[in-house]
Design a protein around this motif. Structure first.
Motif, PDB file in Angstrom:
ATOM      1  N   GLU A 146       0.817  -1.207   0.000  1.00 55.87           N
ATOM      2  CA  GLU A 146       0.000   0.000   0.000  1.00 55.87           C
ATOM      3  C   GLU A 146       0.850   1.257   0.000  1.00 55.87           C
ATOM      4  OE1 GLU A 146      -3.485   2.250   2.603  1.00 55.87           O
ATOM      5  OE2 GLU A 146      -3.388   0.060   2.527  1.00 55.87           O
ATOM      6  N   MET A 147       1.966   1.222   0.736  1.00 52.54           N
ATOM      7  CA  MET A 147       2.819   2.402   0.840  1.00 52.54           C
ATOM      8  C   MET A 147       3.770   2.547  -0.344  1.00 52.54           C
ATOM      9  SD  MET A 147       3.706   2.291   4.935  1.00 52.54           S
ATOM     10  CE  MET A 147       4.903   3.623   4.782  1.00 52.54           C
ATOM     11  N   GLY A 148       3.982   1.446  -1.068  1.00 52.02           N
ATOM     12  CA  GLY A 148       4.906   1.498  -2.193  1.00 52.02           C
ATOM     13  C   GLY A 148       6.352   1.556  -1.763  1.00 52.02           C
ATOM     14  N   VAL A 149       6.681   0.895  -0.654  1.00 50.74           N
ATOM     15  CA  VAL A 149       8.063   0.847  -0.176  1.00 50.74           C
ATOM     16  C   VAL A 149       8.496  -0.604   0.003  1.00 50.74           C
ATOM     17  CG1 VAL A 149       7.812   3.060   1.014  1.00 50.74           C
ATOM     18  CG2 VAL A 149       7.377   0.945   2.263  1.00 50.74           C
ATOM     19  N   HIS A 150       9.766  -0.809   0.257  1.00 51.40           N
ATOM     20  CA  HIS A 150      10.293  -2.152   0.427  1.00 51.40           C
ATOM     21  C   HIS A 150       9.863  -2.734   1.775  1.00 51.40           C
ATOM     22  CE1 HIS A 150      13.202  -5.471   0.496  1.00 51.40           C
ATOM     23  NE2 HIS A 150      13.288  -5.294  -0.825  1.00 51.40           N
ATOM     24  N   LYS A 151       9.714  -4.055   1.816  1.00 46.93           N
ATOM     25  CA  LYS A 151       9.299  -4.710   3.057  1.00 46.93           C
ATOM     26  C   LYS A 151      10.279  -4.467   4.196  1.00 46.93           C
ATOM     27  CE  LYS A 151       8.719  -8.934   1.549  1.00 46.93           C
ATOM     28  NZ  LYS A 151       8.351 -10.375   1.569  1.00 46.93           N
ATOM     29  N   SER A 152      11.561  -4.353   3.867  1.00 49.59           N
ATOM     30  CA  SER A 152      12.555  -4.140   4.928  1.00 49.59           C
ATOM     31  C   SER A 152      12.348  -2.793   5.614  1.00 49.59           C
ATOM     32  CB  SER A 152      13.970  -4.237   4.361  1.00 49.59           C
ATOM     33  OG  SER A 152      14.203  -3.209   3.422  1.00 49.59           O
ATOM     34  N   THR A 153      11.896  -1.809   4.832  1.00 53.59           N
ATOM     35  CA  THR A 153      11.619  -0.492   5.407  1.00 53.59           C
ATOM     36  C   THR A 153      10.455  -0.575   6.386  1.00 53.59           C
ATOM     37  OG1 THR A 153      12.415   0.632   3.419  1.00 53.59           O
ATOM     38  CG2 THR A 153      10.944   1.883   4.861  1.00 53.59           C
ATOM     39  N   VAL A 154       9.392  -1.271   5.973  1.00 54.61           N
ATOM     40  CA  VAL A 154       8.230  -1.442   6.838  1.00 54.61           C
ATOM     41  C   VAL A 154       8.607  -2.219   8.086  1.00 54.61           C
ATOM     42  CG1 VAL A 154       5.943  -2.488   7.041  1.00 54.61           C
ATOM     43  CG2 VAL A 154       6.581  -1.276   4.944  1.00 54.61           C
ATOM     44  N   SER A 155       9.408  -3.291   7.925  1.00 56.12           N
ATOM     45  CA  SER A 155       9.819  -4.105   9.081  1.00 56.12           C
ATOM     46  C   SER A 155      10.589  -3.270  10.088  1.00 56.12           C
ATOM     47  CB  SER A 155      10.681  -5.277   8.616  1.00 56.12           C
ATOM     48  OG  SER A 155       9.933  -6.184   7.853  1.00 56.12           O
ATOM     49  N   ARG A 156      11.480  -2.411   9.587  1.00 54.24           N
ATOM     50  CA  ARG A 156      12.285  -1.558  10.479  1.00 54.24           C
ATOM     51  C   ARG A 156      11.393  -0.590  11.244  1.00 54.24           C
ATOM     52  NH1 ARG A 156      14.398   3.241   8.933  1.00 54.24           N
ATOM     53  NH2 ARG A 156      14.144   2.693   6.735  1.00 54.24           N
ATOM     54  N   LEU A 157      10.445   0.027  10.545  1.00 49.78           N
ATOM     55  CA  LEU A 157       9.561   0.993  11.200  1.00 49.78           C
ATOM     56  C   LEU A 157       8.594   0.313  12.164  1.00 49.78           C
ATOM     57  CD1 LEU A 157       8.766   3.283   8.140  1.00 49.78           C
ATOM     58  CD2 LEU A 157      10.225   3.832  10.088  1.00 49.78           C
ATOM     59  N   VAL A 158       8.047  -0.813  11.754  1.00 49.82           N
ATOM     60  CA  VAL A 158       7.139  -1.554  12.627  1.00 49.82           C
ATOM     61  C   VAL A 158       7.879  -1.993  13.893  1.00 49.82           C
ATOM     62  CG1 VAL A 158       5.872  -3.723  12.881  1.00 49.82           C
ATOM     63  CG2 VAL A 158       5.526  -2.322  10.856  1.00 49.82           C
ATOM     64  N   GLY A 159       9.134  -2.397  13.737  1.00 43.04           N
ATOM     65  CA  GLY A 159       9.926  -2.797  14.905  1.00 43.04           C
ATOM     66  C   GLY A 159      10.043  -1.670  15.914  1.00 43.04           C
ATOM     67  N   SER A 160      10.269  -0.460  15.429  1.00 42.01           N
ATOM     68  CA  SER A 160      10.358   0.694  16.329  1.00 42.01           C
ATOM     69  C   SER A 160       9.029   0.967  17.014  1.00 42.01           C
ATOM     70  CB  SER A 160      10.797   1.936  15.541  1.00 42.01           C
ATOM     71  OG  SER A 160      12.100   1.781  15.039  1.00 42.01           O
ATOM     72  N   LEU A 161       7.936   0.825  16.253  1.00 42.43           N
ATOM     73  CA  LEU A 161       6.608   1.049  16.819  1.00 42.43           C
ATOM     74  C   LEU A 161       6.265  -0.010  17.859  1.00 42.43           C
ATOM     75  CD1 LEU A 161       4.711   2.034  13.541  1.00 42.43           C
ATOM     76  CD2 LEU A 161       5.342   3.566  15.424  1.00 42.43           C
ATOM     77  N   VAL A 162       6.693  -1.248  17.611  1.00 44.35           N
ATOM     78  CA  VAL A 162       6.473  -2.335  18.573  1.00 44.35           C
ATOM     79  C   VAL A 162       7.232  -2.044  19.862  1.00 44.35           C
ATOM     80  CG1 VAL A 162       6.936  -4.763  19.075  1.00 44.35           C
ATOM     81  CG2 VAL A 162       5.946  -4.115  16.865  1.00 44.35           C
ATOM     82  N   ASN A 163       8.467  -1.561  19.726  1.00 42.48           N
ATOM     83  CA  ASN A 163       9.276  -1.246  20.919  1.00 42.48           C
ATOM     84  C   ASN A 163       8.631  -0.168  21.774  1.00 42.48           C
ATOM     85  OD1 ASN A 163      11.241  -3.119  20.246  1.00 42.48           O
ATOM     86  ND2 ASN A 163      12.516  -1.629  19.143  1.00 42.48           N
TER      87      ASN A 163
END
Length: 268
Positions: free
Chosen positions: A47-64
């Protein structure tokens, strides 16, 4: 679906932008999860049009930060309790009087009549703020006044928002006394009118509270979608006819939504 970017380029862009892009993308993730309920990394990336690694990195920060949590059964992500902690800290700091003030003054200036903000207190509509139009006739200070719910435009807006049981309790306590010959004192007739108020999103009264006074009111909502106040415009009946004033009711409704948005309400 937007094309996915190179993750290395994305990191460089974040660094050059001082992390602003990362913040924007993190907020996008929160908005997606709020809308969808839950979503996987691939869905979010698509949906965002970005790489999965970018989403994983950001989601990880949000989870923390406990703003996002992973559903152990489905492996997807959803909003976490950290969001709730942030959200619940807001309503108590919001004052409907403070948030509405600028809007009240703008309405009074535009329509040259008296604008009031009312809330429900002790079975009455209590005017808690007022903006005066420039007319020399608009001189009465309504702030602090207790006005009957069944005979005023603000009162009818507040009554219409109550449950049937709550409304019955209020009317059982205060009754439907006549303030003028035009006051509605029949319960069935009042209930029919309140259905129209709820459906149309506004209430108009013609000399029901005071001979020579006409008023129109709309609701103000909080972040939960509950009616917490009403904003009204009132003026002398000989010159103030809301239904015949082009755009007035629509403008008043938009003003109500503007104040509601300041109180956290999100119009659907």
């Amino acid at each position: 679906m937007a094309p996915r970017n190179n993750p290395d380029i994305e990191k460089d862009a974040d660094a050059q932008g001082g992390g602003v892009q990362s913040v924007d993308r993190a907020l996008q993730i929160l908005e997606i999860l709020a809308r969808e309920g839950d979503a996987g990394v691939s869905e979010i990336a698509d949906e965002m049009g970005v790489h999965k690694s970018t989403v994983s990195r950001l989601v990880g920060s949000l989870v923390n930060r406990e703003l996002v949590r992973q559903n152990s059964e489905r492996g997807k992500y959803q909003l976490g309790f950290g969001i709730l902690r942030l959200a619940t800290s807001i309503p108590g700091r919001l004052s409907v009087v403070h948030e509405a003030r600028e809007v009240l003054e703008a309405l009074a200036g535009e329509y040259k009549e008296t604008v009031n903000l009312a809330v429900l207190r002790s079975n009455y509509a209590v005017n808690v703020d007022q903006a005066m139009g420039p007319s020399t006739l608009a001189t009465y200070d309504w702030v602090g006044s207790l006005t009957p719910l069944h005979a005023t435009s603000s009162g009818k807006v507040l009554l219409a928002a109550l449950t049937a049981d709550e409304r019955s309790q209020v009317l059982k306590t205060v009754g439907l006394p006549a303030r003028t010959p035009r006051t509605i004192t029949n319960r069935a007739e009042l209930e029919k009118q309140l259905l129209d108020v709820a459906r149309n999103g506004y209430a108009v009264v013609h000399e029901e509270f005071e001979i020579g006074l006409t008023a129109v009111a709309v609701p103000i909502y909080n972040h939960m979608g509950n009616v917490i106040a009403a904003v009204s415009i009132s003026g002398p009946a000989f010159r103030f006819t809301p239904e015949e004033h082009p755009g007035l009711i629509d403008a008043l409704r938009e003003a109500g939504f503007t104040i509601s948005a300041k109180m956290g309400y999100r119009r659907r």
